[in-house]
Design a protein around this motif. Structure first.
Motif, PDB file in Angstrom:
ATOM      1  N   SER A 265       0.817  -1.215   0.000  1.00  0.00           N
ATOM      2  CA  SER A 265       0.000   0.000   0.000  1.00  0.00           C
ATOM      3  C   SER A 265       0.853   1.268   0.000  1.00  0.00           C
ATOM      4  O   SER A 265       0.395   2.333  -0.411  1.00  0.00           O
ATOM      5  N   ASP A 266       2.111   1.160   0.445  1.00  0.00           N
ATOM      6  CA  ASP A 266       2.972   2.352   0.446  1.00  0.00           C
ATOM      7  C   ASP A 266       3.515   2.680  -0.947  1.00  0.00           C
ATOM      8  O   ASP A 266       4.125   3.728  -1.152  1.00  0.00           O
TER       9      ASP A 266
ATOM     10  N   LYS B  30       5.967   1.533  -2.387  1.00  0.00           N
ATOM     11  CA  LYS B  30       7.433   1.510  -2.435  1.00  0.00           C
ATOM     12  C   LYS B  30       8.013   0.140  -2.116  1.00  0.00           C
ATOM     13  O   LYS B  30       9.215  -0.066  -2.217  1.00  0.00           O
TER      14      LYS B  30
END
Lengths: 257, 402
Positions: free
Chosen positions: A21-22, A24
């Protein structure tokens, strides 16, 4: 001749990878890890050298799910000692792994001295090969990477490095040295499950607590994304004549005829 | 380690080559009269170096170590031919060969690469092709008949269908599954599969000599089977059936187990009126080793095929107990490259040549390995237009759609 092998796990790409969800990092909820293939080759190269010269092979790895199976398998193959660094997340950035390995190698009794430290030259999550060279730098030892062959003599390792275009180079490296292994001289050996189970009964895995290390950000991940689908292949069906006709039409339509 | 049904005074009742004579079946090994029938009937008799007869001689002479260090036994495809033909009735494939092959496998200097990969994959992913275990039940999506997964429907079922690896992942195996699902539906059978939790039954690892891996898979599958309620197990895997019947009981397996071919043959009276579509095929049936020679199912597949309107059944020169192995058993499935490098003829090619000689246009099979093996062999022979390979269940399902 004593050899230390550094091993770490990487995401297993047999499973579908998802971006977290980030945006990254990888979504770890379904992630399964597997030993870095080139580290497995580093182990094999160490075992081949042990077969030839004797000595001891020690494994050092970061804790991860199923890592005990990996270590017992290595012990069953002929490694002498297995140490895992506990208290860390299973998938580490290479930078953190380097710090952890470096610190533990320096501070854990009996890991040094060795003649060689072998590890995979790269991993699927570290194609730049940022593991072996910084470890060599920390220890002040010489480093050689993309190694496919190692011959040991007194205080010298003769290594074959693989270059692009089928070119190979032979180098001499004074030992102790750190080598980044591209491939062992033979494919990693198989060990029957019964032998692994016997190793589980007769041998132990040593643990050391992870030291507190700061991973200096050499590189920062800004974004992680799946490759975008930009085109597709179209299969032309029909008799050879019909297919030829369709090809002509397509080429004409795109101004190539 | 192999366990024997007979009990010995010590050794925990586990049969080894050292204590062989303590077991009635083991003792029988020493009744060998050196007639050489085993070597003559073995499809790879010339390549074994130590055929069963010679293994027994070496064992008696105290020279068995020499057998262990020779990789010749990698050519044993555990087809049960030597055992079926032994005039003394020695359980060669059941008793002697697994014990010797385990040692040969342990002594191998190098495991052939293709085989090593298959074993490592089976260990890690529960299937030899190295596919994701989370995709094991993906084929269900392409089935026109709903295929429930037992953990999802959360209730007891009549038939627990153990799908196995090749049917789960190989596209032609998927065809086989869809046919099986259609037949279950036509018979009104309440069934479910294990889905992604299922792992390889492991029989080929055992027959190869990788008994530790077999035990690992047995443990895992037994834990899984105990979680659910069902009346009986049906599998399309000839080797899985064989393992359930003969080896899993030692690990506590006490379920009623069937292979799809004899299972549907049991339901023939119910099935026959539904086989309405005429199939204008000349069919020759290949007896799978694990079903035929080891379990005596010779009539069942033929009865099913003859129940299909229009099918003309013809026999190959070697059929029934004389059937020639497809070469896929006992790890042979992943040794084709190794055999080719040794200059051995691929058994699947030897078999399709016989099948072609019958003039049949369909080669019927009932073991999931055979579809891809024979399809490949037909391509190598340049005969893929003359003959197609179909599982018996595929032909039955096709005849349903009248």
């Amino acid at each position: 001749m004593n050899i230390l092998v550094l091993m770490k796990v990487v995401p297993d790409v047999v499973e579908e990878l998802e971006v977290g969800s980030d945006g990254k990092s990888l979504d770890t909820s379904f992630l399964r890890t597997i030993i870095n293939e080139r580290d497995d080759h580093a182990l094999e190269q160490a075992l081949l050298l042990k077969d030839k010269h004797g000595g001891k092979v020690t494994l050092l790895t970061l804790d991860a799910p199923d890592i005990d199976d990996v270590l017992f398998t290595a012990l069953a193959k002929g490694a002498d000692r297995a140490v895992k660094i506990c208290g860390v997340e299973s998938v580490q950035s290479t930078q953190t792994a380097v710090r952890l390995f470096g610190d533990v190698i320096a501070k854990t009794e009996g890991l040094l001295p060795v003649d060689l430290i072998l590890t995979g030259v790269s991993a699927i999550d570290d194609l730049d090969g940022l593991m072996a060279a910084p470890i060599a730098q920390q220890l002040g030892w010489p480093y050689s990477g993309v190694v496919t062959q190692v011959t040991l003599a007194d205080k010298t390792a003769t290594v074959v490095k693989e270059f692009a275009g089928g070119v190979r180079g032979e180098y001499e490296v004074p030992t102790p040295a750190v080598l980044g292994i591209q491939a062992a001289e033979k494919p990693p050996r198989y060990v029957p499950v019964a032998k692994v189970r016997a190793a589980m009964k007769s041998q132990t895995i040593e643990t050391v607590d992870a030291p507190a290390v700061e991973a200096a950000a050499m590189v920062e991940v800004q974004q992680m994304a799946k490759p975008q689908v930009t085109g597709h292949a179209e299969m032309l069906e029909g008799s050879p004549e019909e297919v030829a006709e369709k090809i002509c039409e397509l080429l004409a339509k795109r101004g190539l005829l | 380690m192999s366990t024997a049904t007979a009990s010995a005074d010590n050794d925990n009742g586990v049969m080894t080559l050292e204590n062989l004579a303590k077991f009635p079946e083991g003792q029988k090994v020493f009744s060998c009269m050196q007639c050489g029938t085993c070597a003559a009937t073995c499809p790879y008799g010339d390549d074994l170096v130590f055929p069963p007869r010679a293994i027994i001689t070496m064992l008696e002479a105290g020279l068995i170590e020499e057998v262990f260090t020779n990789p010749g036994l990698l050519n044993c495809v555990t087809c049960y031919a030597c055992m079926a033909k032994c005039p003394r009735g020695i359980k060669l494939t059941e008793v002697l060969l697994p014990l010797v092959k385990e040692q040969v496998f342990t002594h191998l200097k190098e495991v052939p690469a293709e085989l090593q990969k298959a074993l490592e994959n089976t260990m890690r992913y529960g299937n030899p092709m190295g596919e994701s275990p989370r995709k094991r039940a993906l084929w269900v999506k392409s089935s026109p008949v709903p295929v429930p997964v037992i953990s999802e429907i959360k209730r007891a079922v009549d038939v627990l269908w153990f799908v196995e690896c090749y049917p789960s992942y190989h596209p032609r195996g998927n065809d086989n599954n869809i046919a099986t699902a259609k037949l279950f539906k036509a018979l009104g059978i309440d069934f479910a599969i294990l889905g992604n939790e299922e792992k390889c039954a492991g029989e080929c690892a055992r027959l190869l000599g990788e008994t530790g891996l077999f035990e690992m898979l047995t443990d895992s599958n037994m834990k899984l089977l105990r979680k659910y309620k069902f009346n009986r197990i049906v599998t399309g895997g000839a080797h899985a059936y064989d393992a359930f019947k003969h080896k899993y009981p030692a690990a506590g397996f006490d379920f009623e187990a069937h292979h799809t071919t004899p299972f549907f043959a049991q339901h023939l009276a119910q099935l026959k009126p539904k086989l309405t579509k005429k199939l204008d095929y000349t069919v020759t049936y290949h007896d799978a080793c694990a079903l035929g020679r080891h379990n005596g199912f010779y009539e069942e597949p033929r009865a099913l095929l003859q129940a299909i309107p229009g099918v003309k059944l013809v026999e190959m020169t070697h059929s029934g107990v004389n059937s020639i192995c497809c070469g896929g058993g006992g790890g042979g499935m992943w040794l084709d490259t190794y055999y080719a490098a040794k200059g051995c003829e691929r058994l699947s090619e030897r078999r399709v040549k016989e099948a072609l000689d019958t003039g049949a246009n369909v080669l019927a099979v009932s073991c999931p390995y055979e579809i891809s093996r024979f399809e490949d062999a037909l391509k190598v022979q340049g005969a893929e237009k003359r003959m197609v390979v179909r599982d018996v269940v595929e032909l039955l399902a096709e005849a349903l759609e009248g």
